[in-house]
Motif scaffolding. Structure first.
Motif, short mmCIF file in Angstrom:
data_model
loop_
_atom_site.label_atom_id
_atom_site.label_comp_id
_atom_site.label_asym_id
_atom_site.label_seq_id
_atom_site.Cartn_x
_atom_site.Cartn_y
_atom_site.Cartn_z
N VAL A 128 0.84 -1.19 0.00
CA VAL A 128 0.00 0.00 0.00
C VAL A 128 0.89 1.26 0.00
O VAL A 128 0.61 2.21 -0.73
CB VAL A 128 -0.94 0.00 1.22
CG1 VAL A 128 -1.80 1.27 1.24
CG2 VAL A 128 -1.83 -1.24 1.22
N ARG A 129 1.92 1.26 0.80
CA ARG A 129 2.81 2.42 0.86
C ARG A 129 3.49 2.67 -0.49
O ARG A 129 3.77 3.82 -0.84
CB ARG A 129 3.84 2.21 1.96
CG ARG A 129 3.25 2.38 3.37
CD ARG A 129 4.27 2.06 4.43
NE ARG A 129 3.74 2.33 5.78
CZ ARG A 129 4.17 1.73 6.88
NH1 ARG A 129 5.14 0.82 6.81
NH2 ARG A 129 3.64 2.03 8.06
N GLN A 130 3.78 1.61 -1.21
CA GLN A 130 4.37 1.79 -2.55
C GLN A 130 3.42 2.51 -3.48
O GLN A 130 3.81 3.40 -4.24
CB GLN A 130 4.76 0.42 -3.13
CG GLN A 130 6.08 -0.12 -2.63
CD GLN A 130 7.25 0.77 -3.01
OE1 GLN A 130 7.83 1.46 -2.16
NE2 GLN A 130 7.59 0.80 -4.27
N HIS A 131 2.15 2.15 -3.41
CA HIS A 131 1.16 2.83 -4.25
C HIS A 131 1.02 4.30 -3.83
O HIS A 131 0.85 5.17 -4.70
CB HIS A 131 -0.19 2.11 -4.14
CG HIS A 131 -0.30 0.90 -5.02
ND1 HIS A 131 -0.71 0.96 -6.33
CD2 HIS A 131 -0.01 -0.40 -4.77
CE1 HIS A 131 -0.71 -0.25 -6.84
NE2 HIS A 131 -0.28 -1.10 -5.92
N VAL A 132 1.07 4.57 -2.55
CA VAL A 132 1.01 5.95 -2.07
C VAL A 132 2.24 6.72 -2.57
O VAL A 132 2.13 7.88 -3.00
CB VAL A 132 0.94 5.98 -0.53
CG1 VAL A 132 1.13 7.40 -0.01
CG2 VAL A 132 -0.41 5.42 -0.06
N LYS A 133 3.38 6.08 -2.53
CA LYS A 133 4.61 6.72 -3.02
C LYS A 133 4.51 7.02 -4.51
O LYS A 133 4.91 8.10 -4.97
CB LYS A 133 5.81 5.81 -2.75
CG LYS A 133 7.14 6.41 -3.17
CD LYS A 133 8.28 5.46 -2.83
CE LYS A 133 9.63 6.06 -3.28
NZ LYS A 133 10.75 5.13 -2.97
N HIS A 134 3.95 6.10 -5.28
CA HIS A 134 3.78 6.33 -6.71
C HIS A 134 2.85 7.51 -6.97
O HIS A 134 3.07 8.31 -7.90
CB HIS A 134 3.24 5.07 -7.39
CG HIS A 134 4.19 3.93 -7.37
ND1 HIS A 134 3.79 2.62 -7.47
CD2 HIS A 134 5.55 3.89 -7.25
CE1 HIS A 134 4.84 1.83 -7.41
NE2 HIS A 134 5.92 2.58 -7.28
N ALA A 202 -8.34 1.06 0.48
CA ALA A 202 -9.62 0.46 0.86
C ALA A 202 -9.44 -1.01 1.20
O ALA A 202 -10.04 -1.51 2.17
CB ALA A 202 -10.63 0.63 -0.28
N GLU A 203 -8.64 -1.71 0.44
CA GLU A 203 -8.37 -3.12 0.74
C GLU A 203 -7.66 -3.25 2.08
O GLU A 203 -7.93 -4.19 2.85
CB GLU A 203 -7.52 -3.74 -0.38
CG GLU A 203 -8.27 -3.93 -1.69
CD GLU A 203 -7.38 -4.47 -2.78
OE1 GLU A 203 -7.87 -5.26 -3.60
OE2 GLU A 203 -6.17 -4.11 -2.82
N LEU A 204 -6.74 -2.33 2.37
CA LEU A 204 -6.05 -2.35 3.66
C LEU A 204 -7.05 -2.18 4.80
O LEU A 204 -6.98 -2.88 5.82
CB LEU A 204 -4.99 -1.25 3.72
CG LEU A 204 -4.31 -1.03 5.08
CD1 LEU A 204 -3.57 -2.29 5.51
CD2 LEU A 204 -3.37 0.16 5.02
N LEU A 205 -7.99 -1.25 4.63
CA LEU A 205 -8.99 -1.04 5.68
C LEU A 205 -9.80 -2.31 5.91
O LEU A 205 -10.06 -2.69 7.06
CB LEU A 205 -9.91 0.12 5.32
CG LEU A 205 -10.97 0.40 6.39
CD1 LEU A 205 -11.02 1.87 6.74
CD2 LEU A 205 -12.34 -0.10 5.96
#
Length: 587
Positions: A128-134, A202-205
């Motif tokens: 998830v953090r990778q997607h946020v970084k992107h 959303a998947e993380l939540l």
């Protein structure tokens, strides 16, 4: 500057077929215009905008990003339901393509999963953090060309600040097609990367919620669609149990002990008692100090202060507090801190999964604790000692689970009926035990109030029940709840056994201390007119059946740890050996 992105196949072909696909009872509709206009770079019409993200273009970006298997699921998908309620706009991304506060709150809380005894691997937080970084990189790249970055540009073919020239208008330069194309590509990429990050959040939540509260399904949709503020929702995921936070504190403490303290071993050839002295006593004092049970000097003398420390340690480990260090006390003293931390973590996870979270009024029994609590509106109204099934007995397979024949099972049911002066119907196994007790005494059964029935045991003898009275092992109260194990909760005629610290003496049923008081509470809260009128029946031998208008949930659990009123962690251990068996099965 190139923008890193996560490549994924487009699902436009899927959307063309699944324009109005119903998943379960929920229909997720995307207009056909959204697909055709997506291909031409225009935003689809319609759709209510969520607060912050305004552009209708989010809808087509979301439909292009969602996994096809979500659409074909036989049950409604939580995230799809939430997107529909949210007007097909993102949950965690603002109109300027930044993370909303809810996203930061979720990442912070999920990032501390291990502190709450959660397994971080299934959460896939780094992904998830990778997607946020992107998303951050894509936004930085776009900002150079699009200084007023926003999702609310009505026509992406027109650069911000420029207006198309009216025919014949002097002084206005035509739009540069290359600039328009570059801006369009940046915006396309931003929407795509932003939605990918939003879906991952959303998947993380959903994954985090599933571990924190397996009963949170409906609230997940509300939290994603903004009907519950994210900070409130994350707090709601915690059990309301007063034991939860103290257990988290205990987990941190024992993990710290395991990582940073060399555990003192206590070795003695026999029981250590007050008045003794020597190196073994010195080791005992050092060990008790490590868990803060002893605060005196290390003298090597088993004095009164050391004895009190031993008693406190025993009380915290459900050992008879006699102040002497015997085998069981030594076993707990020498149990590794890491193992204790794992026991606490297991207890925390069981607390989160407890069926008690689904009710405001319930009876809860914890087998290793030998205790019952009656809760109403989240408050414990009454506590009772209980006697549970013996740990011993041959192994039998019950409902696909191996257990010893006398052990009390874990289960969830509803107390439907209270019986005053119950008969005791003797089971097959206990009937054979009674034969051994009766021996050659032909009057044994009549003298003890047993009555023969017309039905027969498998070996041909008449079945028996015992009449109400002082010799009846059910005492004067029985609480019935349907279950496949044929166990129930009842009073007892052997009340002295409640004074024992370890109380596993029954054949599987649960004997409860102060049964009359518990019955009165259940009947009173059920507004039953007999609540205050049971004494005449109790003073007789008349059997009385009282149905509850509202059955009360009863949850029988197996938690190895808890806390007392002062927040002190109490270790109950593993009297049935179930935790050890599960650990061995997992390898």
């Amino acid at each position: 500057m190139s923008t890193p992105s996560i490549q994924r196949p487009r699902v436009l072909s899927v959307l063309l077929v699944l324009l109005f696909l119903c998943c379960g009872s929920q229909c997720y509709a995307v207009p056909s215009e959204a697909v055709s206009r997506q291909e031409h770079g225009a935003a689809p019409p319609g759709g209510s905008a969520a607060e912050g993200a305004l552009s209708p273009r989010w809808r087509s970006a979301i439909w292009e990003t969602i996994p096809p298997e979500w659409l074909g699921s036989p049950t409604p998908n939580t995230i799809l339901q939430a997107y529909q309620e949210n007007g097909w706009t993102p949950f965690f991304i603002t109109s300027t393509f930044e993370l909303a506060q809810g996203a930061h709150a979720l990442l912070r809380r999920a990032g501390e999963a291990e502190k709450e005894a959660l397994d971080p691997k299934p959460l896939r937080i780094e992904e998830v953090r990778q997607h946020v970084k992107h998303l951050e990189q894509a936004r930085d790249s776009a900002s150079a060309l699009l200084p007023n970055l926003s999702d609310s540009i009505a026509d992406l073919s027109v650069p911000s600040g420029d207006q198309p020239a009216a025919p014949g208008s002097p002084g206005i330069q035509p739009v540069n097609p290359a600039v328009v194309k570059a801006r369009e590509e940046r915006y396309r990429n931003l929407f795509r990367v932003a939605v990918e990050a939003d879906v991952k959040l959303a998947e993380l939540l959903v994954r985090f919620s599933g571990q924190m509260d397996p009963f949170s399904g409906e609230d997940q949709v509300k939290a994603l669609s903004g009907r519950i503020p994210m900070s409130d929702y994350l707090k709601r995921l915690e059990p309301r149990s007063p034991h939860y936070r103290p257990l988290l504190n205990a987990l941190a403490r024992y993990r710290d002990l395991a990582a940073n303290t060399t555990q003192q071993q206590v070795r003695a050839p026999s029981t250590m008692r007050p008045g003794e002295s020597g190196n073994a006593v010195r080791d005992l004092q050092k060990r008790l100090r490590q868990e803060d049970f002893y605060r005196g000097e290390i003298t090597g003398t088993f004095d009164a202060a050391t004895q009190q420390a031993v008693k406190r340690f025993q009380a915290a480990h459900q050992i008879e507090p006699d102040g002497a260090v015997g085998q069981r006390t030594r076993e707990w003293l020498n149990m590794p801190f890491k193992q204790k931390a794992e026991m606490i973590a297991h207890g925390i996870n069981l607390l989160r999964q407890s069926q008690t979270r689904r009710s405001d009024r319930y009876v809860r029994i914890n087998i290793p604790q030998f205790a019952l609590e009656y809760y109403k509106d989240g408050q414990s109204l009454s506590s009772h000692r209980v006697i549970v099934g013996k740990a011993s007995g041959k192994k039998v397979k019950v409902l696909g689970k191996w257990m010893r024949e006398n052990q009390t099972p874990t289960l969830t049911s509803n107390i439907e009926q209270v019986i005053i002066n119950p008969r005791w119907y003797v089971s097959d196994r206990i009937r054979l035990e009674l034969d051994a007790q009766a021996g050659s005494d032909p009057q044994y059964f009549a003298r003890h109030g047993y009555v023969q029935m017309a039905s027969l045991y498998p070996w041909g003898q008449p079945r028996l029940f015992q009449k109400p009275g002082p010799k009846n092992p059910l005492g004067q109260i029985k609480f019935e709840f349907p279950n496949p194990y044929a166990v129930y909760l009842h009073d007892t005629n052997q009340k002295s056994l409640f004074q024992r610290t370890r109380r596993d003496f029954s054949h599987g049923c649960i004997r409860v201390e102060k049964a009359k008081h518990l019955a009165h509470l259940l009947l009173k809260d059920d507004q039953n007119p007999l609540a205050d009128k049971t004494e005449p029946y109790l003073s007789s031998d008349r059997q009385l059946f009282i149905k509850l208008a509202t059955p009360v949930p009863i949850i029988i659990e197996y938690l190895p740890v808890s806390c007392n009123e002062d927040g002190q962690v109490i270790f109950f251990g593993d009297p049935y050996g179930w935790l050890a068996e599960n650990a061995n099965a997992k390898g």
